[in-house]
Scaffold this motif. Structure first.
Motif, short mmCIF file in Angstrom:
data_model
loop_
_atom_site.label_atom_id
_atom_site.label_comp_id
_atom_site.label_asym_id
_atom_site.label_seq_id
_atom_site.Cartn_x
_atom_site.Cartn_y
_atom_site.Cartn_z
N GLY A 58 2.66 5.65 6.99
CA GLY A 58 1.80 5.46 5.83
C GLY A 58 0.74 6.54 5.78
N SER A 59 0.16 6.73 4.61
CA SER A 59 -0.87 7.76 4.44
C SER A 59 -2.20 7.28 5.01
N ALA A 60 -3.08 8.23 5.27
CA ALA A 60 -4.42 7.89 5.76
C ALA A 60 -5.15 7.00 4.75
N THR A 61 -4.98 7.29 3.47
CA THR A 61 -5.63 6.49 2.43
C THR A 61 -5.14 5.05 2.46
N SER A 62 -3.85 4.84 2.70
CA SER A 62 -3.32 3.47 2.74
C SER A 62 -3.91 2.69 3.91
N PHE A 63 -4.18 3.36 5.03
CA PHE A 63 -4.78 2.66 6.16
C PHE A 63 -6.26 2.38 5.92
N LYS A 64 -6.93 3.25 5.17
CA LYS A 64 -8.32 2.98 4.78
C LYS A 64 -8.35 1.76 3.85
N ALA A 65 -7.41 1.71 2.92
CA ALA A 65 -7.34 0.57 2.00
C ALA A 65 -7.06 -0.71 2.77
N GLU A 66 -6.17 -0.65 3.75
CA GLU A 66 -5.86 -1.83 4.57
C GLU A 66 -7.11 -2.32 5.28
N ASP A 120 -6.19 -17.60 -1.41
CA ASP A 120 -6.42 -18.18 -0.08
C ASP A 120 -6.06 -17.23 1.05
N LYS A 121 -5.10 -16.34 0.81
CA LYS A 121 -4.61 -15.46 1.87
C LYS A 121 -4.05 -14.19 1.26
N VAL A 122 -4.21 -13.09 1.99
CA VAL A 122 -3.67 -11.80 1.56
C VAL A 122 -2.57 -11.41 2.55
N VAL A 123 -1.41 -11.01 2.03
CA VAL A 123 -0.30 -10.57 2.86
C VAL A 123 -0.03 -9.10 2.53
N ILE A 124 -0.18 -8.25 3.53
CA ILE A 124 0.03 -6.82 3.34
C ILE A 124 1.35 -6.42 3.98
N VAL A 125 2.15 -5.66 3.26
CA VAL A 125 3.39 -5.11 3.81
C VAL A 125 2.98 -4.02 4.79
N SER A 126 3.35 -4.19 6.05
CA SER A 126 2.93 -3.21 7.06
C SER A 126 3.71 -1.91 6.91
N ARG A 127 3.09 -0.84 7.40
CA ARG A 127 3.68 0.49 7.34
C ARG A 127 3.72 1.08 8.73
N GLU A 128 4.60 2.04 8.92
CA GLU A 128 4.68 2.76 10.20
C GLU A 128 3.39 3.56 10.39
N ILE A 164 -14.20 4.11 -1.38
CA ILE A 164 -13.70 3.01 -0.55
C ILE A 164 -14.52 1.75 -0.80
N ARG A 165 -15.83 1.90 -0.95
CA ARG A 165 -16.69 0.74 -1.26
C ARG A 165 -16.33 0.14 -2.61
N LEU A 176 0.85 -1.18 0.00
CA LEU A 176 0.00 0.00 0.00
C LEU A 176 0.88 1.23 0.00
N LYS A 177 0.73 2.04 -1.04
CA LYS A 177 1.55 3.24 -1.22
C LYS A 177 0.64 4.40 -1.55
N GLY A 178 0.51 5.35 -0.65
CA GLY A 178 -0.37 6.47 -0.91
C GLY A 178 -1.78 6.00 -1.16
N GLY A 179 -2.32 6.33 -2.30
CA GLY A 179 -3.67 5.92 -2.67
C GLY A 179 -3.69 4.74 -3.62
N GLU A 180 -2.69 3.89 -3.54
CA GLU A 180 -2.57 2.77 -4.47
C GLU A 180 -2.28 1.48 -3.73
N ALA A 181 -2.90 0.39 -4.19
CA ALA A 181 -2.63 -0.94 -3.67
C ALA A 181 -1.99 -1.74 -4.81
N ILE A 182 -0.71 -2.05 -4.67
CA ILE A 182 0.03 -2.79 -5.68
C ILE A 182 -0.02 -4.26 -5.28
N ILE A 183 -0.38 -5.14 -6.21
CA ILE A 183 -0.56 -6.55 -5.87
C ILE A 183 0.31 -7.46 -6.73
N SER A 184 0.54 -8.65 -6.18
CA SER A 184 1.23 -9.71 -6.91
C SER A 184 0.70 -11.05 -6.40
N LEU A 185 0.27 -11.89 -7.30
CA LEU A 185 -0.21 -13.22 -6.93
C LEU A 185 0.93 -14.22 -7.00
#
Length: 148
Positions: free
Chosen positions: A78-86, A63-71, A46-47, A8-17
Motif C-alpha cells: 500500500g502507499s504511504a498515504t493509505s497508511f496515514k489514512a489508516e 458502530d465499527k469500521v472494517v478496513i481492507v488490509s494491505r501489504e 490529514i487532520r 484504502l487505495k492510494g490517496g483515497e478512502a472508499i467507503i460503504s455502509l
C-alpha cells in the motif's frame, strides 16, 4: 449494528455502509462514497480527513469500521498515504478491524450475499468496501473468528 467497510487505495478512502438489524441487511444512503487526501504530506490535510471521516461515522451512527488490509512491503504494498489514512481512521473513537482480502473472500464464499450488487445502489468502485462490511457482519453473526 452498522459497519463501515473501507478500502484504502492510494490517496483515497472508499467507503460503504452496511447495517444488520432484525436478521435483515440494509445499505443506508450515504452522502459520501469516498474521501480523497490530496496533500498527504501536510498535517492539515490529514487532520481534515480525520475530522471529515469521524463526522461521517458520527452522523450515520456507525458502530465499527472494517478496513481492507494491505501489504506493507513488496510489489503489492500500500502507499504511504493509505497508511496515514489508516492511522487517522484508527484514531477515531470507534472500534477498527483490519481484514485481509483472503479472509473477506473466505467469508463471501462461505455465505455469499443473496442480492445482486448492482441492485444495492452502490457504485462499482465500492464493491471491496461493501464486501469487507458484509464479511465482517457474517463473521460476527456466525461467530467465526479464526483467520481474522
Amino acid at each position: 449494528m452498522r459497519v463501515c467497510g473501507v478500502e484504502l487505495k492510494g490517496g483515497e478512502a472508499i467507503i460503504s455502509l452496511l447495517s444488520y438489524e432484525g436478521e435483515t441487511f440494509n445499505v443506508p444512503d450515504c452522502r459520501q462514497q469516498s474521501f480523497v487526501i490530496s496533500h498527504s504530506e501536510t498535517t492539515e490535510s490529514i487532520r481534515d480527513f480525520h475530522f471529515a471521516f469521524g463526522k461521517l461515522m458520527e452522523d450515520y451512527k456507525v458502530d465499527k469500521v472494517v478496513i481492507v488490509s494491505r501489504e506493507q512491503k513488496g510489489k503489492l504494498a500500500g502507499s504511504a498515504t493509505s497508511f496515514k489514512a489508516e492511522a487517522a481512521i484508527q484514531l477515531i473513537d470507534l472500534p477498527v478491524v483490519l481484514m485481509s482480502p483472503v479472509t473477506i473472500k473466505e467469508r463471501l464464499k462461505r455465505n455469499p450475499p443473496l442480492v445482486d450488487f448492482d441492485g444495492l445502489g452502490l457504485k462499482r468502485f465500492q464493491r471491496l468496501a461493501f464486501d469487507a462490511a458484509y464479511a465482517y457482519h457474517n463473521q460476527h453473526i456466525f461467530n467465526v473468528w479464526d483467520n481474522a
